[in-house]
Design an enzyme around this catalytic site. Structure first.
Site, PDB file in Angstrom:
ATOM      1  N   LYS A  94      -7.822  -0.484  -0.577  1.00  0.00           N
ATOM      2  CA  LYS A  94      -8.462  -1.593  -0.664  1.00  0.00           C
ATOM      3  C   LYS A  94     -10.042  -1.449  -0.755  1.00  0.00           C
ATOM      4  CE  LYS A  94      -5.020  -4.606   1.488  1.00  0.00           C
ATOM      5  NZ  LYS A  94      -4.928  -5.650   2.605  1.00  0.00           N
TER       6      LYS A  94
ATOM      7  N   TYR B 188      -1.107 -11.594  -5.145  1.00  0.00           N
ATOM      8  CA  TYR B 188      -0.924 -12.171  -3.761  1.00  0.00           C
ATOM      9  C   TYR B 188      -0.162 -13.669  -3.869  1.00  0.00           C
ATOM     10  CZ  TYR B 188      -3.288  -8.447  -1.130  1.00  0.00           C
ATOM     11  OH  TYR B 188      -3.466  -7.237  -0.633  1.00  0.00           O
TER      12      TYR B 188
ATOM     13  N   PHE C  21      -5.933 -17.920   4.667  1.00  0.00           N
ATOM     14  CA  PHE C  21      -6.747 -16.722   4.342  1.00  0.00           C
ATOM     15  C   PHE C  21      -6.651 -16.234   3.031  1.00  0.00           C
ATOM     16  CE2 PHE C  21      -2.355 -15.173   5.724  1.00  0.00           C
ATOM     17  CZ  PHE C  21      -2.168 -14.462   4.519  1.00  0.00           C
TER      18      PHE C  21
ATOM     19  N   ARG D 299       5.445   1.842   5.315  1.00  0.00           N
ATOM     20  CA  ARG D 299       4.967   0.658   6.348  1.00  0.00           C
ATOM     21  C   ARG D 299       4.843   1.552   7.889  1.00  0.00           C
ATOM     22  NH1 ARG D 299       3.938  -4.305   4.263  1.00  0.00           N
ATOM     23  NH2 ARG D 299       4.929  -5.265   6.140  1.00  0.00           N
TER      24      ARG D 299
ATOM     25  N   THR E  35      -0.344  -5.215  10.311  1.00  0.00           N
ATOM     26  CA  THR E  35      -1.512  -5.939   9.101  1.00  0.00           C
ATOM     27  C   THR E  35      -2.717  -5.665   9.956  1.00  0.00           C
ATOM     28  OG1 THR E  35       0.154  -7.308   8.504  1.00  0.00           O
ATOM     29  CG2 THR E  35      -1.926  -7.835   7.995  1.00  0.00           C
TER      30      THR E  35
ATOM     31  N   ARG F 151      -4.220   2.368   9.656  1.00  0.00           N
ATOM     32  CA  ARG F 151      -4.887   1.036   9.779  1.00  0.00           C
ATOM     33  C   ARG F 151      -5.363   1.113  11.076  1.00  0.00           C
ATOM     34  NH1 ARG F 151      -0.660  -3.255   7.191  1.00  0.00           N
ATOM     35  NH2 ARG F 151      -1.690  -3.595   5.205  1.00  0.00           N
TER      36      ARG F 151
ATOM     37  N   ASN G 223      -8.329  -4.373   6.109  1.00  0.00           N
ATOM     38  CA  ASN G 223      -7.442  -3.334   6.675  1.00  0.00           C
ATOM     39  C   ASN G 223      -7.197  -2.329   5.766  1.00  0.00           C
ATOM     40  OD1 ASN G 223      -5.766  -4.791   4.852  1.00  0.00           O
ATOM     41  ND2 ASN G 223      -4.134  -5.329   6.405  1.00  0.00           N
TER      42      ASN G 223
ATOM     43  N   HIS H 106      -2.717  -1.717   1.477  1.00  0.00           N
ATOM     44  CA  HIS H 106      -1.673  -2.501   1.231  1.00  0.00           C
ATOM     45  C   HIS H 106      -0.469  -1.711   1.000  1.00  0.00           C
ATOM     46  CE1 HIS H 106       1.013  -5.963  -0.391  1.00  0.00           C
ATOM     47  NE2 HIS H 106       1.139  -4.992  -1.157  1.00  0.00           N
TER      48      HIS H 106
ATOM     49  N   GLU I  78       5.631  -4.825  -7.459  1.00  0.00           N
ATOM     50  CA  GLU I  78       4.334  -4.389  -7.397  1.00  0.00           C
ATOM     51  C   GLU I  78       3.792  -3.318  -8.237  1.00  0.00           C
ATOM     52  OE1 GLU I  78       3.469  -4.469  -3.216  1.00  0.00           O
ATOM     53  OE2 GLU I  78       3.614  -6.518  -3.027  1.00  0.00           O
TER      54      GLU I  78
HETATM   55  P1  CMP Z   1      -1.586  -7.080   2.885  1.00  0.00           P
HETATM   56  O1  CMP Z   1      -0.749  -6.173   3.563  1.00  0.00           O
HETATM   57  O2  CMP Z   1      -2.483  -6.444   1.697  1.00  0.00           O
HETATM   58  O3  CMP Z   1      -1.015  -8.394   2.658  1.00  0.00           O
HETATM   59  C1  CMP Z   1      -1.688  -9.741   2.606  1.00  0.00           C
HETATM   60  C2  CMP Z   1      -3.273  -9.441   3.016  1.00  0.00           C
HETATM   61  O4  CMP Z   1      -3.832 -10.799   3.510  1.00  0.00           O
HETATM   62  C3  CMP Z   1      -3.412  -8.669   4.323  1.00  0.00           C
HETATM   63  O5  CMP Z   1      -2.908  -7.309   4.022  1.00  0.00           O
HETATM   64  C4  CMP Z   1      -4.673  -8.712   4.608  1.00  0.00           C
HETATM   65  O6  CMP Z   1      -5.410  -8.145   4.005  1.00  0.00           O
HETATM   66  C5  CMP Z   1      -4.977 -10.299   4.468  1.00  0.00           C
HETATM   67  N1  CMP Z   1      -4.936 -11.084   5.558  1.00  0.00           N
HETATM   68  C6  CMP Z   1      -5.993 -11.768   6.146  1.00  0.00           C
HETATM   69  N2  CMP Z   1      -5.641 -12.490   7.432  1.00  0.00           N
HETATM   70  C7  CMP Z   1      -4.292 -12.406   7.387  1.00  0.00           C
HETATM   71  C8  CMP Z   1      -3.461 -12.920   8.364  1.00  0.00           C
HETATM   72  N3  CMP Z   1      -3.619 -13.776   9.073  1.00  0.00           N
HETATM   73  N4  CMP Z   1      -1.958 -12.642   8.136  1.00  0.00           N
HETATM   74  C9  CMP Z   1      -1.660 -11.763   7.389  1.00  0.00           C
HETATM   75  N5  CMP Z   1      -2.630 -11.158   6.354  1.00  0.00           N
HETATM   76  C10 CMP Z   1      -3.776 -11.403   6.245  1.00  0.00           C
END
Ligand code: CMP
Length: 133
Positions: free
Chosen positions: A9, A49, A57, A85, A91, A102, A112, A115, A126
């Site tokens: 990212k 997304y 968010f 994962r 996350t 992370r 973070n 992804h 994806e």
């Molecule tokens: P990712 O695994 O890319 O999937 C969705 C993304 O939304 C997550 O990582 C974060 O970058 C972002 N995000 C921001 N806030 C939240 C939240 N509260 N819960 C989950 N994802 C979030």
């Protein structure tokens, strides 16, 4: 071998952490089968997304994911989705297990750093979003 998608990212590309993340992936025996550097448009970020449509968010996430270059890659390994994962961690970097990517380099629940696909079904979708493979 199974496939999954990882995206480095903008918070990580901006801090010159691309090599670090790739090193972690290779040490964990993932094979990079495809890789690109792309600047997502707002439309592409929303499409990628789409599953988060309506979440509080989403707008901030779209702004973040279009703020700089991202590096999607198709990774291959036995049990790729689950192993990736595990390697990247939760996350929220504050909740990610010690030693995960992370935990090491993530900054906030949004910024973070990486992804990863959450299922084989989503991995196929994806991967197809970024690659012809
Ligand atoms: P990712 O695994 O890319 O999937 C969705 C993304 O939304 C997550 O990582 C974060 O970058 C972002 N995000 C921001 N806030 C939240 C939240 N509260 N819960 C989950 N994802 C979030």
């Amino acid at each position: 071998m199974s496939k999954t998608l990882l995206i480095i990212k903008p918070d990580a590309t901006e801090r010159n952490l691309v090599g670090h993340v790739i090193n972690r992936l290779e040490r964990a025996r993932f094979k990079i089968a495809e890789i690109r550097l792309v600047r997502l448009t707002e439309q592409q970020a929303r499409q990628f997304y789409a599953v988060h449509e309506g979440k509080p968010f989403l707008e901030s996430l779209v702004a973040f994911m279009t703020s700089g270059p991202v590096i999607p890659m198709m990774l291959e390994k036995d049990n790729a989705v689950e192993d990736l994962r595990t390697l990247i961690g939760a996350t929220d970097p504050a909740k990610a297990a010690c030693g995960t990517i992370r935990y090491e380099v993530g900054r906030t629940i949004e910024k973070n750093s990486v992804h990863a696909s959450d299922s084989d079904e989503n991995a196929a979708k994806e991967v197809a979003f970024f690659f012809d493979a």
